[in-house]
Structure formats: C-alpha cells, structure tokens
Design an enzyme around this catalytic site. Structure first.
Site, PDB file in Angstrom:
ATOM      1  N   ILE A  34       0.816  -1.227   0.000  1.00  0.00           N
ATOM      2  CA  ILE A  34       0.000   0.000   0.000  1.00  0.00           C
ATOM      3  C   ILE A  34       0.845   1.269   0.000  1.00  0.00           C
ATOM      4  O   ILE A  34       0.318   2.358  -0.166  1.00  0.00           O
ATOM      5  CB  ILE A  34      -0.980   0.031   1.198  1.00  0.00           C
ATOM      6  CG1 ILE A  34      -0.238  -0.219   2.517  1.00  0.00           C
ATOM      7  CG2 ILE A  34      -2.107  -0.961   0.992  1.00  0.00           C
ATOM      8  CD1 ILE A  34      -1.111  -0.075   3.746  1.00  0.00           C
ATOM      9  N   GLY A  37       7.605   4.105   0.453  1.00  0.00           N
ATOM     10  CA  GLY A  37       8.199   5.323   1.014  1.00  0.00           C
ATOM     11  C   GLY A  37       9.688   5.383   0.756  1.00  0.00           C
ATOM     12  O   GLY A  37      10.273   4.476   0.171  1.00  0.00           O
ATOM     13  N   THR A  38      10.276   6.481   1.189  1.00  0.00           N
ATOM     14  CA  THR A  38      11.708   6.670   1.047  1.00  0.00           C
ATOM     15  C   THR A  38      12.464   5.604   1.821  1.00  0.00           C
ATOM     16  O   THR A  38      13.544   5.184   1.453  1.00  0.00           O
ATOM     17  CB  THR A  38      12.095   8.049   1.641  1.00  0.00           C
ATOM     18  OG1 THR A  38      11.074   8.971   1.302  1.00  0.00           O
ATOM     19  CG2 THR A  38      13.425   8.521   1.137  1.00  0.00           C
ATOM     20  N   GLY A  40      11.313   2.541   2.792  1.00  0.00           N
ATOM     21  CA  GLY A  40      10.884   1.153   2.669  1.00  0.00           C
ATOM     22  C   GLY A  40       9.452   1.024   2.218  1.00  0.00           C
ATOM     23  O   GLY A  40       8.745   2.017   2.050  1.00  0.00           O
ATOM     24  N   ASP A 159       7.532  16.193   8.947  1.00  0.00           N
ATOM     25  CA  ASP A 159       7.203  15.734   7.585  1.00  0.00           C
ATOM     26  C   ASP A 159       5.693  15.786   7.363  1.00  0.00           C
ATOM     27  O   ASP A 159       5.082  14.822   6.899  1.00  0.00           O
ATOM     28  CB  ASP A 159       7.749  14.328   7.327  1.00  0.00           C
ATOM     29  CG  ASP A 159       7.832  14.007   5.832  1.00  0.00           C
ATOM     30  OD1 ASP A 159       7.704  14.953   5.009  1.00  0.00           O
ATOM     31  OD2 ASP A 159       8.022  12.838   5.487  1.00  0.00           O
ATOM     32  N   ASP A 177       3.943   8.434   9.920  1.00  0.00           N
ATOM     33  CA  ASP A 177       5.283   8.628   9.382  1.00  0.00           C
ATOM     34  C   ASP A 177       6.129   9.565  10.249  1.00  0.00           C
ATOM     35  O   ASP A 177       6.357  10.734   9.915  1.00  0.00           O
ATOM     36  CB  ASP A 177       5.215   9.144   7.934  1.00  0.00           C
ATOM     37  CG  ASP A 177       6.584   9.046   7.262  1.00  0.00           C
ATOM     38  OD1 ASP A 177       7.546   8.645   7.949  1.00  0.00           O
ATOM     39  OD2 ASP A 177       6.685   9.374   6.075  1.00  0.00           O
TER      40      ASP A 177
HETATM   41  N1  LIG Z   1      -0.807   2.382   9.363  1.00  0.00           N
HETATM   42  C1  LIG Z   1      -1.063   2.515   8.069  1.00  0.00           C
HETATM   43  N2  LIG Z   1      -2.263   2.191   7.551  1.00  0.00           N
HETATM   44  C2  LIG Z   1      -2.484   2.323   6.232  1.00  0.00           C
HETATM   45  N3  LIG Z   1      -1.604   2.809   5.350  1.00  0.00           N
HETATM   46  C3  LIG Z   1      -0.404   3.182   5.798  1.00  0.00           C
HETATM   47  C4  LIG Z   1      -0.060   3.049   7.177  1.00  0.00           C
HETATM   48  N4  LIG Z   1       1.206   3.487   7.327  1.00  0.00           N
HETATM   49  C5  LIG Z   1       1.617   3.883   6.106  1.00  0.00           C
HETATM   50  N5  LIG Z   1       0.663   3.700   5.179  1.00  0.00           N
HETATM   51  C6  LIG Z   1       0.742   4.015   3.739  1.00  0.00           C
HETATM   52  O1  LIG Z   1       2.082   3.899   3.298  1.00  0.00           O
HETATM   53  C7  LIG Z   1       2.586   5.181   2.870  1.00  0.00           C
HETATM   54  C8  LIG Z   1       4.036   5.304   3.252  1.00  0.00           C
HETATM   55  O2  LIG Z   1       4.160   5.166   4.663  1.00  0.00           O
HETATM   56  P1  LIG Z   1       5.105   6.127   5.506  1.00  0.00           P
HETATM   57  O3  LIG Z   1       4.767   7.523   5.155  1.00  0.00           O
HETATM   58  O4  LIG Z   1       5.037   5.757   6.942  1.00  0.00           O
HETATM   59  O5  LIG Z   1       6.497   5.667   4.906  1.00  0.00           O
HETATM   60  P2  LIG Z   1       7.762   6.468   4.436  1.00  0.00           P
HETATM   61  O6  LIG Z   1       8.695   5.481   3.891  1.00  0.00           O
HETATM   62  O7  LIG Z   1       8.289   7.238   5.559  1.00  0.00           O
HETATM   63  O8  LIG Z   1       7.119   7.376   3.326  1.00  0.00           O
HETATM   64  P3  LIG Z   1       7.536   8.672   2.526  1.00  0.00           P
HETATM   65  O9  LIG Z   1       8.975   8.677   2.337  1.00  0.00           O
HETATM   66  O10 LIG Z   1       6.751   8.542   1.244  1.00  0.00           O
HETATM   67  O11 LIG Z   1       7.029   9.830   3.331  1.00  0.00           O
HETATM   68  C9  LIG Z   1       1.661   6.215   3.520  1.00  0.00           C
HETATM   69  O12 LIG Z   1       1.614   7.412   2.777  1.00  0.00           O
HETATM   70  C10 LIG Z   1       0.326   5.467   3.505  1.00  0.00           C
HETATM   71  O13 LIG Z   1      -0.269   5.543   2.233  1.00  0.00           O
HETATM   72 MG   LIG Z   2       5.410   9.160   4.356  1.00  0.00          MG
END
Ligand SMILES: Nc1ncnc2c1ncn2[C@@H]1O[C@H](COP(=O)(O)OP(=O)(O)OP(=O)(O)O)[C@@H](O)[C@H]1O
Ligand SMILES: [Mg+2]
Length: 382
Positions: A34, A37-38, A40, A159, A177
């Site tokens: 789903i 992200g950066t 993972g 963020d 996040d």
């Molecule tokens: N608990 C959750 N329930 C549903 N979807 C989630 C959840 N956590 C994350 N996601 C989905 O996964 C995406 C990426 O998660 P997250 O932002 O935590 O990761 P990231 O690697 O830090 O992302 P980015 O670098 O894109 O900001 C979120 O934008 C959301 O769409």
């Molecule tokens: Mg994110």
C-alpha cells in the site's frame, strides 16, 4: 579467534535470537503493498491468529546499513512508543522475518502499526469524494489535536503532508510517518537541528532560509498547506527547487522582509538566496477563490504566517472560531462508509507519488506533473 571475530561471536544475523521480536510471516499474512516510502515499503496484512485484525507493516530499509539498525527507524520506533493518542498512529510491535539465503542472511524488520483504510493524499486525489465544510473542520480539528499532543510531548513531526495523514474507515485521523521526527528541548542554548527536513512543497520559509534553531511551528506551516489543500485538492505551492519554493511563498504570502519578519536577517541563507521584492500578501484573496467561509480563510492566513514566532500554534488554532461556529465539525464516518475502495497515495495519480519521495534535500524535486484526468485514479478493493 577466527576471521578477526571474537570466538563465539555470531557470523550472520541467523545466529542472533530475537525473543521479543515475533516472526512477521508466522504472525501476519501480507495482503497488498500500500505504500512505497523513502525508507521502505508498506504492506497491508492480516493477523493469522485472529484472522480479522488488519495491520500495516512498514519494512525497515536495511540497505547500506553497515552499522546495524538504521538510526532513522530507531528514532521512529522510540517516538512512536512514547506517543499514545487517538490521532497518532499506534505502533503495535516490531516484527522480523527469519534470515536466509534469499535475504543474504539478514533479518528484515517491520514496524507493525494499526491499519488505516485511507491516507489524505489518496482521498484528495479522488474526485468522487466531496468534503463538506463541516467535514473539513473535522479533519483539521483532529489534525491539530494530534499535533497539539505531539508538541506537548516535545516532539516535532517534521514531515507534515497529506500522504502522512491517515484516516480510518470510521473517520478517525492519525498522524503517521514519524521517520523524520525528533524530540526537542526548550533550552537557553540555540538548537542545531538539520534543516534538511519536510517535503519541499510543505516546507516553511525558515527552513528554506537555513534555520537550525526551530520548533513545532514548522509543523503548523504544513498544517496550513494541508488545510488549503482540502479545498484546492492539490498542493498549493509546488516548487521545483528551494529557490522556486521561496519564490512561490513570497508570491502568496508577500515579500519576505525584516519588516514583516524581524528575525529573518539572522538566518544563514538570507541575503544568499534571491527573494522577490515588492510582493503583496495575497493569502486571503487567493483562498477566497476556493473557500467561501471567512473563518476558514482567517485560520489558513494565521497558519501560513511567514514569521514562525507569530505563526498560530495548535492550541490557539483549536480555539479559533472556525471550529466553534456553524456548521460545527462533522464526523467523516458517513462519507467514508460510502467508499467501497481504499485510496492510498501509492495508487493515486503520478503527480503525487513522484514528488513525495524527494523529502531529503539534495535530491532534486521532480518537475511539476500535468494535472491528472479526473477518472484516472486507481482504485483498489479492500
Ligand atoms: N498504518 C497505516 N495504515 C495504512 N496505510 C499506511 C499506514 N502506514 C503507512 N501507510 C501508507 O504507506 C505510505 C508510506 O508510509 P510512511 O509515510 O510511513 O512511509 P515512508 O517510507 O516514511 O514514506 P515517505 O517517504 O513517502 O514519506 C503512507 O503514505 C500510507 O499511504
Ligand atoms: Mg510518508
């Protein structure tokens, strides 16, 4: 001693026992990816035992980690363990997958969080979802409630953006996040935080001008951008570089000068970057083109205040008349119950996902994408 290691030292991760770290694949069954992200991938998964409980599993990216568990993930875990609030995503546990030849004898770790059906970026990309004023109030009230709690606990999110705002099927909003977040202390001494944080389009002017002694105000700028986006449905300032982001801010919020922002001249990049002169503040006029509610216009104006010391904080924002006048905030539950598909930023039109990942400075932002066709969004049955 052999091969330079003390005798008895484990040669691969396989030899290490993690008694408090359940095995991810034994405990959870992955359903779909789903998020990308950066740091993972994120998967939707189901707990095998209960068969019903849904979770989100965020993989900890271990590549290039010669020095063990990544510090960014450790920070995120530590902060999420500290926070316990309805409007902050709940970390359930940390899981790992057993190491083996396919994973180069490395363990993979996952942050297991409560699952939320939507993220705000996905919802805003879906032209079929129309928010009423009272529903937007509810979104903003929950967002500010979450921020208030996070800030009272001396954490800065760093963020804020629509993709990091999750919303459950019943309409409960969760800040998510915390990969860039950090704890802070209010001290006499100036802080020396990095200013290489916050996705460019949501980055406040003080960070763009090199501030290193900043506080929770940076998250309120992001809240202002998100609030406006609830009407515009697309990020309001889509700069292609730090310089162009500052230009867009000046065009909307007026020229950045010591008259409107007395502390600006002490910032490292003030005088080094080109700042448009003679620009009038146009926040109210521009917002009026989208939002009819004068109190909403007033709150966005106060959130998008260029001087961080005068920017409204979450406590005062929650007291704003906007939330206490008709129509009063209304739960998103009924609106979301009509949606039979789940929308995530990952599956939203490309214009969103392409720039989402460039939150680290040094990585250039992608050029602005053309607006998507209204029927272009990707839908997934959940
Ligand atoms: N608990 C959750 N329930 C549903 N979807 C989630 C959840 N956590 C994350 N996601 C989905 O996964 C995406 C990426 O998660 P997250 O932002 O935590 O990761 P990231 O690697 O830090 O992302 P980015 O670098 O894109 O900001 C979120 O934008 C959301 O769409
Ligand atoms: Mg994110």
């Amino acid at each position: 001693m052999s091969n330079g290691q003390p005798s008895g030292a484990p040669s691969t991760d396989d030899d290490i026992d993690f008694p408090f770290c359940p095995n991810a694949s034994e405990k959870y069954e992955k359903i779909a990816k789903i998020g990308q992200g950066t740091f993972g991938e994120v998967f939707k998964a189901r707990e095998r035992k209960s068969k019903a409980r849904l979770v989100a599993m965020k993989k900890v990216l271990m590549d290039n980690e010669k020095e063990g568990f990544p510090i960014t993930a450790l920070r995120e875990i530590k902060i999420l363990q500290l926070l316990d609030h309805e409007n902050v995503v709940r970390l359930i546990e940390i899981c790992r997958t057993r190491s083996g030849p396919y994973t180069r004898n490395k363990n993979t770790f996952y942050l297991v969080c409560e699952f939320c059906e939507h993220d705000l970026a996905g919802l805003l990309s879906n032209a079929n979802i129309k928010f009423k004023l009272a529903e937007i109030k509810n979104v903003m009230q929950q967002l500010l409630n979450g921020l208030y709690y996070v800030h009272v606990n001396r954490v800065i999110h760093r963020d804020m953006k629509a993709a990091n705002i999750l919303i459950t099927r019943t309409g409960v909003l969760k800040l998510a996040d915390f990969g860039l977040s950090r704890a802070y202390k209010q001290t006499e001494k100036a802080n020396r935080f990095t200013n290489r944080v916050v996705t460019l389009w949501y980055r406040p002017p003080e960070l763009l001008l090199g501030a290193r002694d900043y506080g929770p105000e940076i998250d309120l700028w992001g809240a202002g951008c998100i609030m406006a986006e609830m009407w515009t449905r697309t990020p309001i300032m889509q700069g292609g570089s730090e310089q162009s982001q500052l230009k867009l801010i000046s065009q909307l919020c007026g020229s950045l000068t010591p008259e409107v922002w007395p502390g600006i001249s002490s910032l490292d990049l003030y005088g080094k970057l080109e700042l448009p002169e003679g620009q009038k503040r146009r926040v109210r006029d521009r917002m009026r083109g989208f939002m009819k509610d004068e109190l909403a216009v007033d709150l966005v104006d106060k959130l998008l205040c260029v001087d961080p010391s005068k920017r409204i904080d979450s406590n005062k924002a929650l007291d704003h008349d906007y939330f206490w006048s008709e129509p009063l905030p209304l739960s998103l539950g009924p609106l979301l119950s009509k949606i039979t598909t789940s929308m995530f930023e990952l599956h939203a039109p490309k214009r969103r996902s392409q720039w989402m990942h460039s939150r680290h400075q040094g990585q250039q932002q992608q050029p602005r994408q053309p607006p998507p066709q209204s029927d272009q969004h990707f839908e997934r049955i959940f």
